[in-house]
Write an enzyme that holds these catalytic residues in place. Structure first.
Site, short mmCIF file in Angstrom:
data_model
loop_
_atom_site.label_atom_id
_atom_site.label_comp_id
_atom_site.label_asym_id
_atom_site.label_seq_id
_atom_site.Cartn_x
_atom_site.Cartn_y
_atom_site.Cartn_z
N TYR A 47 -4.16 3.79 7.78
CA TYR A 47 -5.51 3.22 7.79
C TYR A 47 -6.30 3.71 9.00
CZ TYR A 47 -3.62 0.63 4.03
OH TYR A 47 -3.03 0.32 2.86
N LYS B 281 0.42 3.45 -2.98
CA LYS B 281 -0.74 4.33 -3.18
C LYS B 281 -0.35 5.81 -3.17
CE LYS B 281 -3.91 0.88 -1.35
NZ LYS B 281 -4.43 0.21 -0.17
N SER C 174 0.79 -1.24 0.00
CA SER C 174 0.00 0.00 0.00
C SER C 174 0.82 1.29 0.00
CB SER C 174 -0.94 0.01 1.19
OG SER C 174 -1.99 -0.88 0.94
N TYR D 259 -2.58 -2.94 -10.68
CA TYR D 259 -2.59 -2.68 -9.24
C TYR D 259 -1.73 -3.70 -8.49
CZ TYR D 259 -4.32 -2.31 -4.45
OH TYR D 259 -4.41 -2.19 -3.09
N VAL E 224 1.08 -3.83 3.82
CA VAL E 224 0.98 -5.13 4.50
C VAL E 224 2.26 -5.95 4.46
CG1 VAL E 224 -1.50 -5.62 4.44
CG2 VAL E 224 -0.09 -6.17 2.47
O1 DON Z 1 -4.72 -4.49 -1.95
C1 DON Z 1 -4.06 -5.29 -1.31
O2 DON Z 1 -4.61 -6.21 -0.78
C2 DON Z 1 -2.55 -5.16 -1.09
N1 DON Z 1 -1.77 -5.52 -2.18
C3 DON Z 1 -2.16 -3.84 -0.57
C4 DON Z 1 -2.82 -3.60 0.73
C5 DON Z 1 -1.98 -3.07 1.79
O3 DON Z 1 -0.76 -2.99 1.78
C6 DON Z 1 -2.75 -2.71 2.98
N2 DON Z 1 -1.89 -2.32 4.06
N3 DON Z 1 -1.94 -2.19 5.15
#
Ligand code: DON
Length: 309
Positions: A245, A68, A65, A193, A263
């Site tokens: 978040y 983003k 994320s 994405y 993540v």
């Molecule tokens: O969209 C997703 O599930 C992941 N590739 C990115 C999400 C993410 O890193 C959320 N983080 N806390």
């Protein structure tokens, strides 16, 4: 690049490392599960070119994320502020990052902000280019400029692993396509994405991205403009209000610097006007942020009085 090990920083890393036991490595993307629970590292990059480090900073991990922030900067450069924010909002949400709940509460289904998945998918949908390859190439080129590292590329196994399991993100896309918020082919958007999330970096790279944002979009060494100042301001503000978040409020109180987590355990942080920070610690807390990384940033902020507030 020369980066010195710092003893005070090392002491903080070792104190924060104890918390990694209490966290959990992300397992919903199968390829992320192999990370080492106890890893914790940090690099700080200053605008005068100095760099300090502690922990295993050579380790590579994926942006997840954190990407983003970078796609938002690119989409605003491509489409302008007005168009981007006609399709995605500017308000924080108290929901988890992948929640679909709020989309149905307002029609048109405009996501609340670009840091949650729904909003980030809309932003990625606005990146200019004729193909996934070209759009990704443009994103990588922005990242190469910000990090001063042209070796940065995709970790294909992580990208494929997420692509194969991204059904919740597909659902968000189909819902928003039905309501005219995203356009074009959903599979292509998920392909782009999942690849942006799988861009592989080190703590140095994150810290270098951070110092460019801290320095209002200018490369601190060459003084070359990489991002317009206004765009650097917008993304830093989202990092403060939505970057961690539904833990962004508490993080703003405890740490108080613009930050964005992923993540994989990555955290991009910065202290305006002169320090970029990159942290990696794959064990996550219940909100999906690096448990050791958040602790480490809390200790660092308290010891050096870094809060911007
Ligand atoms: O969209 C997703 O599930 C992941 N590739 C990115 C999400 C993410 O890193 C959320 N983080 N806390």
């Amino acid at each position: 690049m020369y980066c010195e090990t710092d003893d005070e920083l090392l002491e903080l890393v070792e104190r924060a490392r104890k918390y990694t036991e209490k966290g959990k490595v992300a397992s919903y993307i199968p390829a992320l599960e192999r990370a080492n629970q106890n890893d914790l590292s940090i690099a700080l990059y200053y605008d005068d070119g100095r760099c300090v480090r502690a922990g295993d900073v050579e380790k590579k991990f994926t942006l997840q994320s954190v990407s983003k922030v970078l796609t938002l900067a690119l989409a605003i450069m491509d489409r302008g502020e007005e168009e981007v924010f006609s399709r995605v909002g500017m308000e924080p949400t108290g929901d988890p990052f992948n929640s679909i709940a709020k989309l149905e509460t307002q029609i048109p289904a405009k996501p609340l902000n670009p840091m949650i998945n729904a909003g980030a998918l809309v932003v990625t949908n606005m990146i200019a280019g004729d193909s996934v390859h070209q759009k990704l190439g443009r994103l990588l080129s922005l990242i190469h400029d910000m990090t001063n590292n042209t070796d940065i590329d995709i970790e294909h196994e992580v990208a494929q692993s997420e692509y194969d399991t991204a059904n919740l993100n597909r659902s968000l896309c189909f819902f928003m396509k039905q309501h005219g918020i995203i356009q074009g082919d959903v599979e292509e958007l998920i392909d782009l994405y999942t690849k942006q999330c799988a861009i592989q970096v080190t703590c140095y790279d994150l810290a270098r991205i951070g110092v460019v944002l801290a320095n209002k979009g200018l490369d601190p060494q060459s003084n070359r403009r990489i991002l317009p100042e206004r765009i650097a301001t917008i993304v830093k503000t989202f990092m403060v209000t939505c970057g961690m978040y539904n833990a962004s409020g508490e993080f703003a109180i405890q740490v108080g610097v613009p930050s964005k987590s992923g993540v994989s355990g990555a955290i991009l942080a910065l202290v305006p006007p002169s320090i970029g920070v990159g942290v990696y610690g794959p064990a996550l807390n219940e909100k999906g942020n690096s448990i050791g990384g958040v602790k480490l940033l809390e200790m660092l902020s308290q010891r050096y009085d870094l809060s911007i507030f």
